[in-house]
Design an enzyme around this catalytic site. Structure first.
Site, PDB file in Angstrom:
ATOM      1  CG  HIS A 209      -0.139   0.230   2.529  1.00 53.18           C
ATOM      2  ND1 HIS A 209       0.632  -0.768   3.105  1.00 53.18           N
ATOM      3  CD2 HIS A 209       0.015   1.322   3.345  1.00 53.18           C
ATOM      4  CE1 HIS A 209       1.198  -0.314   4.206  1.00 53.18           C
ATOM      5  NE2 HIS A 209       0.853   0.950   4.373  1.00 53.18           N
ATOM      6  NE  ARG A 276       9.260  -4.285  10.254  1.00 47.91           N
ATOM      7  CZ  ARG A 276      10.211  -3.437   9.864  1.00 47.91           C
ATOM      8  NH1 ARG A 276      11.474  -3.802   9.883  1.00 47.91           N
ATOM      9  NH2 ARG A 276       9.906  -2.234   9.435  1.00 47.91           N
TER      10      ARG A 276
HETATM   11  C1  GA4 Z   1      -2.137   2.912   5.906  1.00 43.92           C
HETATM   12  C2  GA4 Z   1      -1.278   3.871   6.756  1.00 43.92           C
HETATM   13  C3  GA4 Z   1      -1.659   3.842   8.252  1.00 43.92           C
HETATM   14  O1  GA4 Z   1      -1.151   2.648   8.857  1.00 43.92           O
HETATM   15  C4  GA4 Z   1      -3.189   3.909   8.452  1.00 43.92           C
HETATM   16  C5  GA4 Z   1      -3.781   2.687   7.776  1.00 43.92           C
HETATM   17  C6  GA4 Z   1      -5.293   2.493   7.898  1.00 43.92           C
HETATM   18  C7  GA4 Z   1      -5.617   1.485   9.035  1.00 43.92           C
HETATM   19  O2  GA4 Z   1      -4.847   0.565   9.276  1.00 43.92           O
HETATM   20  O3  GA4 Z   1      -6.687   1.660   9.629  1.00 43.92           O
HETATM   21  C8  GA4 Z   1      -5.775   2.026   6.501  1.00 43.92           C
HETATM   22  C9  GA4 Z   1      -4.557   2.187   5.547  1.00 43.92           C
HETATM   23  C10 GA4 Z   1      -3.601   3.066   6.318  1.00 43.92           C
HETATM   24  C11 GA4 Z   1      -4.928   2.794   4.178  1.00 43.92           C
HETATM   25  C12 GA4 Z   1      -6.312   2.407   3.619  1.00 43.92           C
HETATM   26  C13 GA4 Z   1      -7.339   2.106   4.720  1.00 43.92           C
HETATM   27  C14 GA4 Z   1      -6.950   2.863   5.981  1.00 43.92           C
HETATM   28  C15 GA4 Z   1      -6.359   0.630   6.399  1.00 43.92           C
HETATM   29  C16 GA4 Z   1      -7.166   0.694   5.159  1.00 43.92           C
HETATM   30  C17 GA4 Z   1      -7.616  -0.358   4.514  1.00 43.92           C
HETATM   31  C18 GA4 Z   1      -3.543   4.073   9.920  1.00 43.92           C
HETATM   32  C19 GA4 Z   1      -3.755   4.978   7.570  1.00 43.92           C
HETATM   33  O4  GA4 Z   1      -3.971   6.139   7.861  1.00 43.92           O
HETATM   34  O5  GA4 Z   1      -4.031   4.452   6.317  1.00 43.92           O
END
Ligand code: GA4
Length: 334
Positions: A209, A276
């Site tokens: 991602h 990790r």
């Molecule tokens: C990716 C970056 C951060 O960890 C986060 C993630 C968020 C989550 O884990 O709740 C998201 C992910 C992240 C991107 C898309 C959405 C939201 C999970 C998901 C499927 C906390 C963020 O801000 O975006």
């Protein structure tokens, strides 16, 4: 010149050397701003050394993280579910994404931290709250320094145009602590790491991602697993370095720079023997902040690529999609 660190140097099939840039923050400012821009353009990812975050702040948060994840699961669940903030295990986001990890997701807003810490560290909530606050403050300063260097390197007239977004008292920045317990190889002796592209594979700690925010500041213990994708789609393992920080360009910075910087896609593979632990500060705008390319970044040769949207709208779009989906397309100018 951006210096690729020798440990991270790998060779592609075409025998071209690919290295993760390392930027020494004690260098002269004019040199630094060029290095930051180059690294953001080429990889959307780089390592910083000689940073200002005190060692003691890092080690205290490390200790706190180790202590938290060593608790039994019912104790950890007292931190509340991770939607929106608290403890999460294997579930990532609201749409069925899974990973081989457990984590704590915390808001950087001091009020939320102290409230949250009561459930995270029942016996010593003030201590936990102070450590998280100190870490966030130090890493936020580092983020601002990097964003100011980026603005300078891009010749943006107001060098605080990027840093002021996260300095805003209503900034929606987050702190995440991920813990990846060791995972045995899939029950098959012919385990093939190249098949790991498949997001259903058990060995994916956190699937591919990009981060939605402006900038992510990451550090980890001495256990590897993080990989970044180059803009050409080649996966590069990132060597762990517990005393330094890695910086990632997020989607919001891609928009602010009108696509001159591109957010870095990354993923984490689990280790078969060692746990990790990583901690990420996600620097974000306030929810009502209108995000659009900085005027300096829009020219006759680089027409505006994105229509304006608020951070709340972008978050809503991100949470409506799967982890690995590309979210920026829906905000492109037609
Ligand atoms: C990716 C970056 C951060 O960890 C986060 C993630 C968020 C989550 O884990 O709740 C998201 C992910 C992240 C991107 C898309 C959405 C939201 C999970 C998901 C499927 C906390 C963020 O801000 O975006």
């Amino acid at each position: 010149m951006v210096v690729p660190s020798p440990t991270s140097m790998i060779r592609t099939k075409k025998t071209k050397a690919v290295g993760i840039p390392t930027i020494d923050l004690s260098l002269e400012r004019s040199q630094l701003s060029e290095l930051v821009v180059k690294a953001c353009e080429e990889y959307g990812f780089f390592k910083v050394v000689n940073h200002s975050v005190p060692k003691e702040v890092i080690s205290r948060l490390d200790e706190e993280g180790i202590e938290f994840f060593s608790k039994n699961s019912s104790e950890k669940r007292q931190a509340g579910t991770s939607t929106p903030f608290g403890y999460g295990c294997k579930n990532i986001g609201p749409n069925g994404d899974k990973g081989e990890l457990e984590y704590l997701l915390l808001h950087s807003n001091p009020i939320s931290i102290s409230e949250r810490s009561k459930t995270i560290a029942k016996d010593h909530p003030i201590k936990f709250s102070c450590i998280v606050n100190d870490y966030i403050k130090a890493v936020k300063d580092l983020t601002c320094e990097i964003l100011e260097l980026a603005a300078e390197g891009l010749w943006v007239p107001d060098k605080s145009s990027l840093s002021k977004i996260i300095k805003d008292e209503h900034s929606d920045s987050l702190l995440r602590i991920n813990h990846y317990p060791p995972v045995k190889k899939l029950g098959n002796d012919n385990w093939d790491p190249s098949k790991i592209q498949n997001s259903n594979n058990n060995n994916i700690g956190f699937g591919e991602h990009s981060d939605p925010q402006i900038l992510t500041i990451l550090r980890s213990n001495n256990v590897g697993g993080l990989q970044i994708s180059t803009h050409h789609g080649l996966w590069i393992p990132v060597p762990p370095d517990p005393s330094e920080f890695y910086v990632m360009v997020g989607d919001a910075l891609q928009v602010l720079t009108n696509g001159r910087f591109v957010s870095v896609r990354h993923r984490v593979l689990t280790n078969t023997t060692k746990p990790r632990m990583s901690m990420m500060y996600f620097a974000a705008p306030p929810l009502n902040w209108l995000i659009s390319p900085l005027s300096k970044m829009v020219t006759a040769h680089s027409p505006c690529l994105y229509r304006p949207f608020t951070w709340a709208q972008y978050k809503q779009a991100a949470y409506a999609l799967r982890l690995g989906d590309t979210r920026l397309d829906q905000f492109k100018v037609q």
